[in-house]
Design a protein around this motif. Structure first.
Motif, short mmCIF file in Angstrom:
data_model
loop_
_atom_site.label_atom_id
_atom_site.label_comp_id
_atom_site.label_asym_id
_atom_site.label_seq_id
_atom_site.Cartn_x
_atom_site.Cartn_y
_atom_site.Cartn_z
N GLY A 17 0.67 -1.39 0.02
CA GLY A 17 0.17 -0.08 0.02
C GLY A 17 0.61 1.31 0.05
N LEU A 18 2.26 1.07 0.24
CA LEU A 18 3.00 2.25 0.57
C LEU A 18 3.00 2.89 -0.91
CD1 LEU A 18 5.91 1.55 2.83
CD2 LEU A 18 3.50 2.92 3.26
N ASP A 19 3.11 4.20 -1.34
CA ASP A 19 3.52 4.64 -2.76
C ASP A 19 4.89 4.68 -3.08
OD1 ASP A 19 0.66 4.97 -3.79
OD2 ASP A 19 0.67 6.75 -2.29
N VAL A 20 5.40 4.31 -4.38
CA VAL A 20 6.75 4.25 -4.55
C VAL A 20 7.12 5.53 -5.61
CG1 VAL A 20 8.57 3.02 -5.68
CG2 VAL A 20 6.78 1.69 -4.52
N PHE A 21 8.26 6.18 -5.28
CA PHE A 21 8.58 7.46 -6.00
C PHE A 21 10.14 7.23 -6.50
CE2 PHE A 21 4.89 8.85 -3.56
CZ PHE A 21 4.42 9.55 -4.15
N THR A 22 10.42 7.74 -7.40
CA THR A 22 11.84 7.90 -7.73
C THR A 22 12.45 9.03 -6.95
OG1 THR A 22 11.81 9.35 -9.71
CG2 THR A 22 11.58 6.93 -10.26
N THR A 23 13.83 8.90 -6.98
CA THR A 23 14.39 10.41 -6.19
C THR A 23 14.16 11.29 -7.01
OG1 THR A 23 16.49 9.64 -7.41
CG2 THR A 23 16.23 8.56 -5.11
N ASP A 24 13.82 11.21 -8.22
CA ASP A 24 13.48 12.66 -9.11
C ASP A 24 12.01 13.06 -8.91
OD1 ASP A 24 15.97 12.63 -10.18
OD2 ASP A 24 15.78 11.42 -11.62
N GLY A 25 11.32 12.04 -7.94
CA GLY A 25 9.67 12.61 -7.71
C GLY A 25 8.83 12.05 -8.70
N GLU A 26 9.16 11.09 -9.71
CA GLU A 26 8.44 10.44 -10.32
C GLU A 26 7.65 9.25 -9.71
OE1 GLU A 26 8.56 7.69 -14.16
OE2 GLU A 26 10.25 8.49 -13.82
N ILE A 61 16.52 0.77 -2.85
CA ILE A 61 15.55 1.35 -2.06
C ILE A 61 16.56 2.46 -1.51
CG2 ILE A 61 14.15 0.81 0.08
CD1 ILE A 61 13.30 -0.33 -2.60
N MET A 62 15.94 3.72 -1.37
CA MET A 62 16.85 4.95 -0.86
C MET A 62 16.38 5.08 0.59
SD MET A 62 19.19 5.87 -2.83
CE MET A 62 19.45 4.18 -2.93
N SER A 63 14.92 5.22 0.45
CA SER A 63 14.46 5.43 1.99
C SER A 63 13.00 4.76 2.11
CB SER A 63 14.06 6.91 2.27
OG SER A 63 13.26 7.54 1.40
N ALA A 68 4.72 8.62 6.19
CA ALA A 68 4.36 9.35 4.96
C ALA A 68 3.71 8.24 3.80
CB ALA A 68 5.29 10.25 4.46
N ARG A 69 3.71 7.23 4.23
CA ARG A 69 3.33 5.86 3.34
C ARG A 69 3.90 6.03 1.88
NH1 ARG A 69 0.70 2.52 5.04
NH2 ARG A 69 -0.29 1.73 3.23
N ARG A 70 5.32 6.17 2.13
CA ARG A 70 6.26 6.38 0.60
C ARG A 70 7.52 5.63 0.84
NH1 ARG A 70 6.48 11.78 -2.22
NH2 ARG A 70 8.53 11.70 -3.27
N ILE A 71 7.88 5.10 -0.46
CA ILE A 71 9.24 4.59 -0.50
C ILE A 71 10.00 5.29 -1.51
CG2 ILE A 71 10.48 2.28 -1.28
CD1 ILE A 71 8.07 0.65 -0.35
N SER A 72 11.13 5.67 -1.31
CA SER A 72 12.01 6.37 -2.41
C SER A 72 12.77 5.40 -3.04
CB SER A 72 12.69 7.64 -2.08
OG SER A 72 13.30 8.07 -2.80
N ILE A 73 12.82 5.22 -4.42
CA ILE A 73 13.84 4.49 -4.97
C ILE A 73 14.86 5.07 -5.87
CG2 ILE A 73 12.36 2.55 -4.83
CD1 ILE A 73 11.82 2.83 -7.96
N GLU A 74 16.08 4.62 -6.20
CA GLU A 74 16.87 4.95 -7.39
C GLU A 74 16.55 4.23 -8.42
OE1 GLU A 74 19.19 7.43 -9.25
OE2 GLU A 74 19.29 7.70 -6.95
N ALA A 75 16.11 4.81 -9.62
CA ALA A 75 15.42 4.04 -10.58
C ALA A 75 16.34 3.52 -11.59
CB ALA A 75 14.44 4.73 -11.51
#
Length: 90
Positions: A17-26, A61-63, A68-75
């Motif tokens: 259920g967490l939303d995944v974003f790139t480090t660029d915000g995509e 996986i960066m964070s 915030a229900r968010r995962i930040s990845i390096e794409a």
């Protein structure tokens, strides 16, 4: 599951259920499942192009922010493996 570079352990249920974003915000999409693997676990993320397999490893996986229900990845291009195509009407 343990994430070595974040020094944290996460239950699969915490990540679904967490939303995944790139480090660029995509926006990539939400985690719909976690696939356990011998070498590492993988997040299954759904977006408009189908389901994507994202390795749950340090270089990707960066964070993870449960509040915030968010995962930040390096794409890293090779890390985003499409495992299904979206359903298309005939």
């Amino acid at each position: 599951m343990q994430h070595s570079s974040l020094n944290e352990s996460y239950d699969h249920e915490e990540l679904i259920g967490l939303d995944v974003f790139t480090t660029d915000g995509e926006v990539i999409g939400p985690v719909i499942d976690v696939l356990a693997g011998a070498a590492n676990d993988n997040l299954i993320v759904r977006n408009e192009n189908g389901d994507i397999l994202i390795p749950f490893i340090g270089p990707v996986i960066m964070s993870i922010d449960l509040t915030a229900r968010r995962i930040s990845i390096e794409a890293i291009e090779l890390s985003l493996i499409h495992i299904s195509e979206p359903t298309r009407p005939y």
